[in-house]
Every structure is written in C-alpha cells, then in structure tokens.
Write an enzyme that holds these catalytic residues in place. Structure first.
Site, PDB file in Angstrom:
ATOM      1  N   HIS A 297      59.567  38.746  23.266  1.00 24.95           N
ATOM      2  CA  HIS A 297      59.565  37.479  22.513  1.00 24.95           C
ATOM      3  C   HIS A 297      60.973  37.091  22.034  1.00 24.95           C
ATOM      4  O   HIS A 297      61.941  37.504  22.629  1.00 24.95           O
ATOM      5  CB  HIS A 297      58.555  37.550  21.362  1.00 24.95           C
ATOM      6  CG  HIS A 297      57.236  38.127  21.827  1.00 24.95           C
ATOM      7  ND1 HIS A 297      56.307  37.386  22.532  1.00 24.95           N
ATOM      8  CD2 HIS A 297      56.722  39.387  21.742  1.00 24.95           C
ATOM      9  CE1 HIS A 297      55.271  38.168  22.846  1.00 24.95           C
ATOM     10  NE2 HIS A 297      55.496  39.374  22.383  1.00 24.95           N
ATOM     11  N   HIS A 366      56.955  45.936  22.480  1.00 26.47           N
ATOM     12  CA  HIS A 366      56.056  44.956  21.863  1.00 26.47           C
ATOM     13  C   HIS A 366      55.283  45.602  20.722  1.00 26.47           C
ATOM     14  O   HIS A 366      55.313  46.818  20.535  1.00 26.47           O
ATOM     15  CB  HIS A 366      55.064  44.425  22.915  1.00 26.47           C
ATOM     16  CG  HIS A 366      55.721  43.506  23.898  1.00 26.47           C
ATOM     17  ND1 HIS A 366      55.623  42.142  23.824  1.00 26.47           N
ATOM     18  CD2 HIS A 366      56.516  43.786  24.962  1.00 26.47           C
ATOM     19  CE1 HIS A 366      56.325  41.602  24.823  1.00 26.47           C
ATOM     20  NE2 HIS A 366      56.869  42.578  25.529  1.00 26.47           N
ATOM     21  N   GLU A 427      53.338  49.132  23.479  1.00 29.70           N
ATOM     22  CA  GLU A 427      52.739  48.481  22.305  1.00 29.70           C
ATOM     23  C   GLU A 427      52.720  49.574  21.246  1.00 29.70           C
ATOM     24  O   GLU A 427      51.871  50.453  21.250  1.00 29.70           O
ATOM     25  CB  GLU A 427      51.310  48.003  22.614  1.00 29.70           C
ATOM     26  CG  GLU A 427      51.230  46.910  23.676  1.00 29.70           C
ATOM     27  CD  GLU A 427      51.557  45.499  23.163  1.00 29.70           C
ATOM     28  OE1 GLU A 427      52.030  45.370  22.006  1.00 29.70           O
ATOM     29  OE2 GLU A 427      51.348  44.536  23.926  1.00 29.70           O
TER      30      GLU A 427
END
Ligand SMILES: [Zn+2]
Length: 463
Positions: A297, A366, A427
């Site tokens: 992001h 992430h 993650e």
C-alpha cells in the site's frame, strides 16, 4: 638541494653498511657466466631496491633493439617476437600489447633512461638472479640446462642446490612464480576459507626476491601481495613453509572456491591460471544476493484500517525499513525497497522493481483484516518455486511475533504471482483485532519480527 641531501644521505648509508668491506660497490652484470664491461660513465643502479640499467646497456650489451621516443618518454625494447613498451615514470608496461604491472617504473636520471633489469630480462626469457653480497645480477639465457648455471661457480650467497624463487606476481587471473628452473610444484585446493596452495619443494627465496619483493625475514620468511580489482581473489601470500625439506609455499586466498590450471615451463616459470568460469562446478557462494522488500500500500491507499484507526500502509513501511536496515548489515546481500516513504506504487510497478533487479528473493509485507476475533500470522506464496522461501520465513516470523500460527498458504496476489523469483507475502497480524493491532504498532514487536524475517531470508539463501 633536496635531491643532493638525499644523495649525500644515501652515500653515507652506503659507507656505514658497506658490502663485504667494499664501499658502494658498482653493480656487476653477469650474462651467461661472463661479466659485462659497461661503457665508461654507464652504471647499473640500485634504486629503491630495484636494479635498474641504462637502456644503452640493454641495446649494446644484451643485444636487444631499443627505441626511445622523447615526446612520450616511451622505451620500446624488441627481441624476436617480444616487444616491451615502457614509459618513464609509469608502473605499467605492455608486452606484445598486453598490459602488465611493473614493480619499478623506468626513470630518467641525468639524461639517461634506466629500466628494471629483472622485468626486461625475464620478459625476454632470461633467468635473472641477484647476489646481494657481491651486488651482482646474473642473467642466464641457457634455460634448457635445468638452471645448473645458477648460481655460477665461485662462492656466493646462493651456494645451495635449492631452486631459487626469484619473483611472484598476480595479474589478470594468473599467479606467476619465476624460479631458476627444475621445480616440481604441486598445487591443491583448501576450503574454509577457500584457497589454492602451491608448494615448491627444494626451493628458497633468492636474494633477488628479497631485494625486489616484500619479504619479512624478522619473524618468518614470508610476505604477501594484496590483489586489487580481481573478483574472487583477496591476496597472495608466500612463505618459506618448511626448512626440511626447504619448501616455498604460495597461497592464493579466494573469496570463493575456484578451479585452476597449473603449468611449469622449462625456463622455470610456474603459472597458476584461475578458472573464472568454474562457477559451473563450484558456484561462487559469495556473489551478492538481491532481496527486494515491498511495503504494501502507500499514500492514497492506506490498506487495512485498524480498530483504533491505525493504517496498514504505515505498519508495512516501518517494517520494510527495519528489515532493510538489518539486511544492509549483511555483506552478502544487496537490498532494494519498492518504496521507502509514503508513496504509492501499482502492483505491476512493484513487480517490475523485483524483475528488473533480477532479485533472488521478493518479500511483500502486509497486515490482515477480518472478523474481530481473527488473529495470527500467515504467509502466502503463489508459484511452487516460492514454497521453500515461504516455509522458512514463516517459521521465523511466527516465532518472533508470538501470535497464532495460521500457516503457509497459496494465494493469487499479483506481486507474488507476476514476479519471477521466489516471492512471498507476509500477513503479520490482524489490524481488525485489538490485541494484534497493538502488537503490530509496538516497536519491540516490530524489531523482533524484522529480525525473524531476516533470519528466515538468510537461512533460505544459505547464509
Ligand atoms: Zn495489505
């Protein structure tokens, strides 16, 4: 005035340490057993421990054709098929067009150009040795006789029957050892650290060697050449390895294992040529690995938003920078980040960074989102060549994070699908879970996880 002072100091030095009671004896040159009578006013000189001879001696006494170009200060010496070009003041020369390093540059002194006799002699195929006591250079063109002409009859410093090691050099991919001939060298590889060892039995360093190359005789008879600019080679060490029998050992210190070829000429030149392509059989393990770290992001894309309003893009950037800092300390790793501030890259731009860099590892960071109860760390891979990277890094990430182990999974994310190297997506935890979110923004937790990820990358790369 300065020059005069140096000269006076030099003369004093010679008076204080006269060789065998003769003060500042002239250097004698003996060619094939007969002493050369030098033209009056012409002298060989010992300059910085290198014996230098006027080019006039080279042409008149050694019989080589000599040219001198005043404008470029270039000396050209020719004999048969060999052409040496040297420039006054320059420590590189060419031999038949190939560049070689000189341990002494030609100099112009009192209008006379002097050249290093050892280099000229050896290049023209002579055996060159030096008797420091009698200040005599011996040149021997009779290379077929197994070096029996050296040392010449009549007491001198080298009264042993040992093979004389006259010079050691390393240029391009070649180690060259000039000896008086008749050597039966052996070579072998050793590892940890990687090196190639050459042993020359029944040999010793000649006085010429001691006069022209670094040789520490105070502790052990040894010295070294630092090799600069040749990948995979750190230095060349040499020593009188054993006295009984007298053995000279030369070691090439490598940064990774390499094959080699050794040849030994009748004239006494031992050449060890490194096989620069030997990576096929013994891969250069220290070739730097490129790791791309991708902070998910960025900018207008905050990613997941945590229960207390924290942004995924800030967590991923912090982690990427921490991992980058740790990887930068690894000499074998070259680290690239896709972003190191709050900017946005498309997924295909991230892929391009890794593919263009021909990275060995791609790792995207992430944080997850889901139901409030969902917690823990998971690792995704897409292609089968990424599974082992996923398993290795996941193991260390879970250990470091201390959250629930949700396992290694396959996923169809563009960054791990469209990259070409082993690529994984971490993650680390769930921003939608209050406990995970607090951990993800805790510095101690972040440092631990960064260290764990780096451990995993290093283990995967075999470091
Ligand atoms: Zn994300």
């Amino acid at each position: 005035m300065k020059k005069l002072k140096v000269l006076v100091a030099l003369l004093c030095f010679m008076w204080i340490f006269p060789g065998l009671g003769q003060a500042a004896a002239d250097i004698k040159i003996v060619l094939d057993g007969s002493q050369l009578s030098l033209p009056s006013g012409v002298k060989a000189e010992n300059i910085n421990s290198k014996v230098m001879i006027p080019i006039r001696v080279v042409s008149e006494k050694l019989g080589y054709s000599v040219g001198w170009e005043q404008k470029t200060k270039t000396v050209t010496i020719k004999q048969d098929q060999t052409v040496i070009k040297m420039v006054a003041g320059k420590k590189t020369a060419t031999v038949n067009g190939s560049t070689v390093n000189l341990d002494a540059a030609p100099i112009i002194k009192n209008g006379t150009t002097l050249v290093p006799i050892r280099f000229v002699g050896e290049t023209m195929g002579l055996q060159v040795s030096w008797n420091n006591q009698t200040k005599t250079v011996y040149l021997n063109s009779n290379s077929g006789s197994g070096g029996s002409e050296i040392p010449p009859a009549g007491g001198n410093g080298n009264d042993s029957n040992l093979i004389q090691v006259n010079g050691i050099s390393f240029t391009d991919s070649k180690l060259m050892i000039a000896t008086s001939g008749g050597a039966a060298p052996t070579a072998f590889k050793m590892s940890a650290p990687d090196r190639i060892v050459v042993d020359i039995p029944n040999a010793e360093f000649s006085s010429l060697f001691a006069d022209t190359q670094a040789l520490d005789i105070t502790k052990s008879i040894a010295g070294q050449i630092v090799v600069d600019g040749y990948e995979g080679v750190e230095k060349v060490r040499y020593a009188l390895f054993s006295n009984d029998p007298s053995t000279v050992r030369v070691v090439i210190d490598l940064s990774y294992a390499m094959n080699y070829k050794m040849t030994s000429s009748n004239a006494g030149l031992i050449t060890v040529t490194l096989d620069t392509d030997s990576g096929t059989t013994t891969p250069p393990t220290t070739k730097k690995k490129t790791v791309v770290i991708d902070a998910g992001h960025g900018d207008q894309d905050p990613g997941a938003i945590g229960v207390t309003g924290k942004y995924e893009k800030n967590f991923t950037l912090t982690m990427a920078l921490k991992i980058e800092q740790l990887l930068k300390k690894e000499p074998g790793i070259n680290v690239i980040t896709t972003r190191d501030d709050d900017t946005f890259l498309t997924l295909s731009e991230r892929v391009k960074v890794a593919n263009n860099a021909k990275a060995d590892v791609f790792l995207s960071i992430h944080a997850n989102a889901g139901p409030a109860s969902a917690t823990g760390s998971e690792t995704y891979y897409n292609r089968s060549n990424s599974k082992s990277l996923a398993n290795t890094v996941h193991k260390y990430m879970v250990q470091a994070a201390g959250l629930r182990d949700r396992g290694v999974k396959t996923g169809n994310f563009a960054v791990i699908r469209d990259t070409t190297m082993p690529a994984i997506l971490l993650e680390v935890g769930f921003l939608s879970n209050k406990n995970d979110e607090a951990a993800l923004f805790n510095t101690t937790f972040q440092n631990r996880v960064a260290e764990g990820v780096v451990k995993g990358i290093k283990e995967y790369l075999g470091m």
